[in-house]
Motif scaffolding. Structure first.
Motif, mmCIF file in Angstrom:
data_model
loop_
_atom_site.group_PDB
_atom_site.id
_atom_site.type_symbol
_atom_site.label_atom_id
_atom_site.label_comp_id
_atom_site.label_asym_id
_atom_site.label_seq_id
_atom_site.Cartn_x
_atom_site.Cartn_y
_atom_site.Cartn_z
ATOM 1 N N HIS A 57 -39.600 22.746 36.582
ATOM 2 C CA HIS A 57 -40.213 21.430 36.472
ATOM 3 C C HIS A 57 -39.526 20.377 37.318
ATOM 4 N N GLU A 116 -38.296 21.761 29.496
ATOM 5 C CA GLU A 116 -39.067 21.910 28.262
ATOM 6 C C GLU A 116 -38.219 21.456 27.085
ATOM 7 N N ILE A 128 -46.446 17.801 24.675
ATOM 8 C CA ILE A 128 -45.767 19.094 24.671
ATOM 9 C C ILE A 128 -46.780 20.223 24.534
ATOM 10 N N SER A 186 -47.624 23.329 27.057
ATOM 11 C CA SER A 186 -47.544 24.735 26.648
ATOM 12 C C SER A 186 -48.851 25.439 26.890
ATOM 13 N N TRP A 207 -43.836 29.053 26.316
ATOM 14 C CA TRP A 207 -42.587 28.319 26.099
ATOM 15 C C TRP A 207 -41.441 29.155 26.608
#
Lengths: 154, 175, 660
Positions: free
Chosen positions: C302, C245, C222, C226, C239
């Motif tokens: 994404h 996410e 993660i 970021s 973010w």
């Protein structure tokens, strides 16, 4: 459906066009400009993926930013500006969902969950010891118990 | 106690149903906020620049179903839907109007010259502000109106397969 | 030929997975040793075959074999080798292959390290692990075969998205997948426990290291994502509460809760059904993330290529795995009997409350992410939930969570006296209030919430130091003694301290950079200047630059700050050969007090340049804090007490005398 990938990428990368948009008409009064920024952060860029109109360089975003600034200069309240946008684009244009019947779960949910969860936690943490009779051992377990007791006495 | 144990399963079942339905939906399709509302007031210059090309008064026509199409010469899909627009323009009881979105009038004119002009009237929206009043997010977009009220919005080019749906909507409105 | 070999390996792996799924489970039921023993070799073999398939695919990418469809779609002969390789997993099919390799890897690890586990438990765990694998293998072989050939071989590939040609992003998926799949192990353990009908402290000793491992990977994944977004996307955003996410954040939140919940199971032999539920939910979120990215159901930057047919398959798979698990839970959870107790004010209750807030946070993120879909699917209303909602609600939840965190570490096990606590925390509370007031003064005229968050974050930081200090009896015994106490602390307590400390540091960074950032834009000629905060920037020159597979426009910007520092920044705007897209490579200058982020690009009018500058206060604290958190996790993992070794299986006397 795979052809959708390319448009999606193009859309995503519209954020990164070499031609960078620059807001030429920022409000001269910093208080007004900061108000404008606050409102713009709440408005969705409708041709982007999950961005506000502040972050995007897309044509529509630039236009909408200009409108927000014009309306602030013209003396409109925050509410009026938001209503201007939603009357044209619906609630979808808001990144912060308005509080309505449809979004009640969204806004009240966390509090509700906390209260219910808290209630269960409270009960759990305060529980009295339960006097329960243990299950009788099976003959196999009896044998093992004897064996262990014998060992520990050595 | 029993209910508590089955709760995760129930919640998941709800989510599953939503997902199953969701697979049939298109998350990028956003319905218009203006359905069954009056079209915005406007008055747009013509492509030639010498007069009013299109205004909201033109939309008030009790004898016709009005179709307003937002287009641009730089818009690829607009070329694709051109045959559909021509068919619409020639439909009985339908008047087809065009609004050029953020397009240089010279470019719009040559675009129409090369493909043919299906529109009865055309207005030009140089800055795109008028389009925002309609809740337009890009081109092409097409609106169907009756008595100045927006009844239907189609986002994106009108493919041949979608003409049936459009024709049905028009027929229903004509009754 | 290699691709066909790879394909064959994949089918073999599926075969072994089927064997591994069926026989050990039956064997455990019948207590048939031989059937249970099939688990280990099957797991090892499955791993080897799936790895071979992965190697075959990687080979095809390395040699740019464009007869393989995915290679043609996603690769390009001019791509640097690192990105040819990372391109293997930068698409739907390849990333699925990644999933199964990791699934098989973890299965093999359980087979190896689990030699001391009770046979039937191990057999069941391996079986469930294989069942999940079977689903993925079938999905790949039926709908998303990475080894498909193209009948007409193109001369050149379509090239990978230039955004993905980046070291940060090359490594982000592997770590993320290791995290997602790592959670499959705890999931298998949870299901096995439900089937067996018992959860004892030994089970919890097993769950902790595996959860920790997955958690460490997930955190790294993660944070890498970021960090990549931060320096790559041109406005320093790290973010966005984008659905995908969120899909990685939810398992992280649940895994964190699980980590803490497992401690209570281990120490008090209680909170079992909740822990099992968390283990199921954590992996369910991993699977959910898989679904969201590949089905086209939610719009996201994404998202992979969307395909409702694939979406349907995954959805059915989800129904089977998740629905089945929850059904099993509903039917069998009552078999897990509660054990020891603890006082209302104790470390255990602190952990329970921590779980409450983490779970509510995860539920909020889940509902916020799904609300648009639910609203559309169930009511036909298009609703939108974005960053403002999440920032507000999640931010509010964080306050009590952090307070309980800071308080909880001071509580003793089983029963903690409240009186001494107040005395202990007086000093740090006063200091945090002071910090809050200072923040208020410095940012006067700004919003109040960030001040509150800052105060809370500082309080947590101080609280962790206070806790460590009292543990090593700092200032109560000679300094040398304190230092030796520090060195002798077990690694797991180092882990605990570092983990929470890192979180506090990261939190402070997040508050600062989100609340008090500055932005300036200007259209400039060469030689012009602009100011932001304490910095003045001058556009000295703009030059053309050529890279391996791109051409770029680079700005030379000289920057001076009011305290005398100066440096040259070189932001770039790149256009890649294989696609018409351009990327901005912002120039980032990092200091502890903040980052200066400079972006330069064309304007519509030639000869002039658009420059955008962002100042992000304390941004680097976020990266430092996350690194410390990860270090904490690694420290804990390396503690021999939590080693994945044998939990005294043979010494029965030990378990009887094992006083709580």
């Amino acid at each position: 459906m795979r052809f959708l990938l390319l448009p999606i990428i193009y859309l995503a990368l519209s954020l990164n066009v070499a031609a960078i948009g620059v807001d030429k008409n920022r409000l001269s009064d910093p208080a007004q400009e900061s108000r404008a920024q606050q409102i713009m952060k709440q408005l969705r860029c409708l041709v982007c993926q999950n961005q506000s109109i502040v972050e995007s360089d897309a044509g529509l975003a630039v236009d909408l930013r200009a409108i927000v600034r014009e309306q602030i200069k013209a003396g409109q309240t925050d509410k009026q500006i938001i209503t201007f946008m939603t009357s044209r684009y619906g609630d979808w244009v808001l990144l912060k969902p308005p509080f309505k019947a449809a979004t009640a779960i969204l806004w009240l949910g966390p509090l509700f969950l906390l209260l219910i969860g808290g209630f269960f936690v409270f009960r759990y943490v305060r529980q009295k010891p339960s006097i329960s009779t243990p299950e009788p051992l099976s003959p196999d377990e009896e044998k093992r118990l004897k064996h262990i007791l014998r060992d520990s006495e050595k | 106690m029993l209910f508590k144990r089955f709760l995760p399963l129930f919640i998941f079942a709800g989510i599953f149903v939503a997902f199953a339905v969701g697979l049939t939906l298109n998350p990028r399709e956003i319905p218009s906020a203006l359905i069954n509302k009056a079209a915005p007031e406007f008055s747009l210059p013509s492509l030639e620049g010498d007069s009013i090309g299109l205004s909201s008064a033109d939309l008030q026509d009790p004898d016709h179903i009005i179709v307003v199409n937002f287009f641009a010469s730089w818009c690829g899909p607009c070329r694709i839907e051109h045959p559909a627009l021509e068919a619409l323009g020639q439909t009985d009881g339908v008047k087809l109007f065009g609004i050029a979105y953020k397009d240089r009038p010279a470019h719009s004119l040559s675009f129409l010259k090369s493909l043919g002009n299906p529109y009865a009237k055309i207005g030009t929206d140089l800055k795109g502000r008028n389009a925002i009043d309609w809740g337009v997010t890009g081109t092409p977009e097409t609106f169907i109106l009756k008595d100045g009220i927006i009844r239907y919005q189609h986002i994106g080019p009108i493919h041949a397969v979608q003409m049936d749906k459009i024709q049905t909507v028009i027929k229903e409105l004509q009754q | 030929m290699i691709a066909e070999l790879g394909h064959y390996m994949l089918v073999l792996a599926l075969g072994l997975a089927i064997l591994q799924a069926i026989f050990p489970m039956i064997g455990a039921y019948r207590q048939d040793g031989r059937m249970m023993m099939i688990g280990q070799p099957a797991a090892y073999g499955q791993f080897l075959f799936s790895l071979a398939a992965f190697a075959a695919l990687t080979y095809s990418y390395i040699v740019s074999d464009f007869s393989v469809a995915v290679v043609a779609r996603n690769s390009h002969s001019l791509k640097p080798m690192l990105y040819k390789i990372s391109g293997v997993w930068g698409n739907h099919e390849g990333s699925l292959l990644f999933w199964v390799v990791f699934l098989a890897l973890f299965g093999a690890l359980v087979a190896y390290f689990g030699r001391g586990l009770p046979k039937s438990l191990r057999a069941r765990v391996l079986s469930i692990q294989a069942m999940v694998g079977v689903g993925f293998y079938l999905f790949m072989l039926i709908t998303s075969n990475p080894f498909e050939r193209l009948p007409n071989v193109p001369f050149e590939g379509n090239g990978l998205n230039p955004l993905l040609q980046d070291p940060g992003l090359a490594f982000h998926p592997p770590f993320l997948y290791l995290g997602y799949v790592g959670l499959s192990v705890v999931f298998s353990f949870a299901i096995a426990a439900l089937i067996e009908g018992k959860v004892d402290p030994a089970w919890a000793r097993w769950v902790r290291p595996w959860t920790l491992l997955a958690w460490v990977f997930l955190t790294i994944g993660i944070v890498l994502g970021s960090w990549w977004a931060y320096y790559e996307l041109g406005w320093g955003g790290w973010w966005g509460w984008d659905p995908v996410e969120n899909a990685s954040f939810m398992p992280w939140l649940v895994a964190t809760a699980l980590l803490h919940s497992a401690i209570v199971v281990e120490k008090r032999d209680t909170l079992k059904s909740w822990t099992i539920l968390l283990a199921i939910i954590a992996f369910s979120f991993s699977l959910l993330g898989t679904f969201i990215v590949r089905s086209g159901i939610i719009t996201s930057v994404h998202a992979f290529a969307t395909d409702p047919e694939r979406g349907m398959f995954i959805l059915l798979f989800l129904a089977l795995v998740i629905g089945g698990s929850f059904l099993l839970f509903a039917l069998r959870a009552d078999k897990l009997r509660a054990g020891g107790l603890f006082a209302p004010v104790s470390r255990e209750s602190g952990l329970v409350i921590n779980n409450l807030f983490l779970s509510v946070a995860a539920a909020v993120v889940l509902y916020g992410t799904l609300h648009p879909l639910l609203s559309d699917a169930l009511f036909g209303v298009k609703s939108s939930v974005g960053a403002p909602f999440f920032n507000l609600v999640f931010g509010l939840l964080m306050i009590p969570l952090v307070l309980v965190m800071g308080l909880g570490v001071h509580l003793k096990w089983k029963r903690a006296p409240l009186k001494g606590l107040g005395r202990k925390l007086k000093a740090i509370t006063a200091l945090s209030l002071l910090a809050g007031l200072m923040t208020l003064y410095v940012t006067y005229g700004g919003e109040i919430m960030p001040v509150v968050w800052m105060g809370v974050g500082v309080w947590l930081l101080l609280s962790m130091f206070q806790e460590l200090g009292s543990r090593i009896k700092l200032f109560q015994v000679p300094f040398k003694n304190s230092m030796s106490r520090l060195m002798r602390q077990p690694r797991s307590s180092w882990g605990m301290s570092l983990g929470h400390l890192g979180f506090a540091v990261g939190l402070i960074g997040i508050v600062a950079t989100s609340s008090w950032n500055l932005e300036q834009q200007k259209v400039m000629n060469i030689g012009e200047s602009m100011t932001i905060g304490d910095y003045q920037l001058t556009l000295d020159d703009v030059v053309a630059v050529a890279g391996p597979n791109y051409s770029a426009v680079r700005g030379i910007v000289s920057v001076t700050s009011t305290d005398g520092n100066s440096f040259i920044a070189r932001p770039e705007s790149r256009t890649y050969i294989s696609s018409p897209m351009t990327t901005t490579e912002g120039a980032v200058e990092t200091t502890m007090s903040g980052d200066l982020f400079i972006v330069v690009g064309d304007t519509q009018t030639s000869g002039r340049w658009a420059m955008r500058v962002y100042y992000k206060p304390m941004q680097v604290w976020l990266w430092i804090g996350s690194t410390i958190m990860v270090l904490g996790g690694i420290f804990s993992l390396s503690d021999r007490r939590y080693r994945i070794g044998s939990p005294q299986g043979k010494k029965k006397t030990r378990s009887v005398a094992h006083a709580v």
